[in-house]
Write an enzyme that holds these catalytic residues in place. Structure first.
Site, PDB file in Angstrom:
ATOM      1  N   ASP A 174      20.337   1.501  18.012  1.00 44.11           N
ATOM      2  CA  ASP A 174      19.021   1.282  17.418  1.00 44.11           C
ATOM      3  C   ASP A 174      18.228   0.235  18.190  1.00 44.11           C
ATOM      4  O   ASP A 174      18.752  -0.446  19.075  1.00 44.11           O
ATOM      5  CB  ASP A 174      19.190   0.797  15.968  1.00 44.11           C
ATOM      6  CG  ASP A 174      19.867   1.821  15.085  1.00 44.11           C
ATOM      7  OD1 ASP A 174      19.673   3.022  15.325  1.00 44.11           O
ATOM      8  OD2 ASP A 174      20.584   1.411  14.155  1.00 44.11           O
ATOM      9  N   TYR A 207      32.472  -2.141  18.060  1.00 41.67           N
ATOM     10  CA  TYR A 207      31.222  -2.874  17.857  1.00 41.67           C
ATOM     11  C   TYR A 207      31.540  -4.301  17.434  1.00 41.67           C
ATOM     12  O   TYR A 207      32.484  -4.544  16.677  1.00 41.67           O
ATOM     13  CB  TYR A 207      30.377  -2.217  16.758  1.00 41.67           C
ATOM     14  CG  TYR A 207      29.682  -0.940  17.176  1.00 41.67           C
ATOM     15  CD1 TYR A 207      28.433  -0.977  17.772  1.00 41.67           C
ATOM     16  CD2 TYR A 207      30.292   0.290  16.969  1.00 41.67           C
ATOM     17  CE1 TYR A 207      27.789   0.192  18.148  1.00 41.67           C
ATOM     18  CE2 TYR A 207      29.653   1.466  17.339  1.00 41.67           C
ATOM     19  CZ  TYR A 207      28.395   1.403  17.927  1.00 41.67           C
ATOM     20  OH  TYR A 207      27.773   2.562  18.304  1.00 41.67           O
TER      21      TYR A 207
END
Length: 268
Positions: A57, A115
């Site tokens: 994003d 992540y």
């Protein structure tokens, strides 16, 4: 002269997502995909469009976004790294390259993605880490966060932990690791707490919603046990806030590579 056979190229790409609107091409917006596509085309005008592993994003960073494309120019891995980087801005870089069969799609070959979400535990803002960590200026119950993070490990239906724009029907995912750990940072001096999440696939905003939920539980906005209730209830309203994008980094990607037609990476 005979036509040159195309050859697949696999890149490891790193970028600071601060000034990008995310990975995927968007009309009129600066994106990593479009920036990288332009650099590849500057080296080989007949190369295919890049195929990325993750659609990060806006504001999200990457150390190991894996990207493949098919090329006509017969360069070795070292040549691709050096040539493409000459056409990239300072906030994105090819860190490594290797040759692979044409058509290789890293998105469908991911064995693991890791992540790391960084929290800056500080009541006062810090300009040196402001684009890489979400500043938390209130008290957190860290042990409660650890207990709740352990709940998501395993195979679950994560329907409650995806954005409203994610309309895919299959929402079962496997999280192999979810831990909290302090992160050394030369600027933050021990004030960074990382939430590390590993799995083979994630939905849109999934990691950011998991992090936001952990923070909401740790600060008392949601009761302990909310992770389990959200997993069971499968409704977005049962989970917490979506953490800001700038604290998230795609840190590592492990791919299943073809058995043949793959070169050694450069640099190793």
């Amino acid at each position: 002269m005979s036509e040159i056979e195309p050859r697949g190229v696999l890149l490891q790409v790193a970028y600071d997502g601060t000034n990008f609107r995310g990975w995927a091409t968007q009309k009129g917006e600066r994106t990593v995909e479009e920036t990288l596509k332009g650099a590849i085309s500057a080296v080989d005008a007949r190369a295919s469009a890049p195929r990325g592993t993750s659609r990060t994003d806006a504001g999200v960073h990457a150390e190991a976004q894996m990207v493949a494309f098919d090329a006509k120019l017969p360069l070795p891995p070292r040549g691709w790294v050096l040539a493409i980087n000459q056409h990239l801005p300072d906030d994105v870089c090819v860190r490594a390259a290797r040759l692979v069969p044409t058509g290789y799609a890293p998105r469908f070959s991911a064995k693991l993605k890791r992540y790391r979400y960084r929290l800056l535990l500080d009541r006062i803002r810090d300009p040196l880490v402001m684009h890489r960590a979400w500043r938390i200026g209130f008290e957190l119950d860290i042990e409660k966060m650890r207990r709740e993070a352990a709940v998501i490990v395993g195979t679950h239906d994560f329907a409650a932990f995806r954005s409203a724009s994610d309309e895919r029907k299959e929402t079962v995912r496997t999280v192999s690791r979810a831990i909290l750990e302090p992160t050394d940072d030369i600027h933050a001096r021990g004030r960074i707490l990382s939430i590390v999440v590993e799995g083979n696939a994630f939905m849109h905003n999934m990691v950011r919603i998991l992090v936001g939920t952990l923070v909401d539980i740790a600060r008392g906005r949601l009761p302990e046990g909310s992770m389990a209730r959200a997993l069971e209830g499968r409704e977005r309203r049962l989970a917490g806030a979506t953490a800001p994008g700038h604290g998230l980094t795609l840190e590592a990607t492990e791919l299943l590579l073809p058995e043949e037609g793959v070169s050694e990476p450069w640099p190793q």
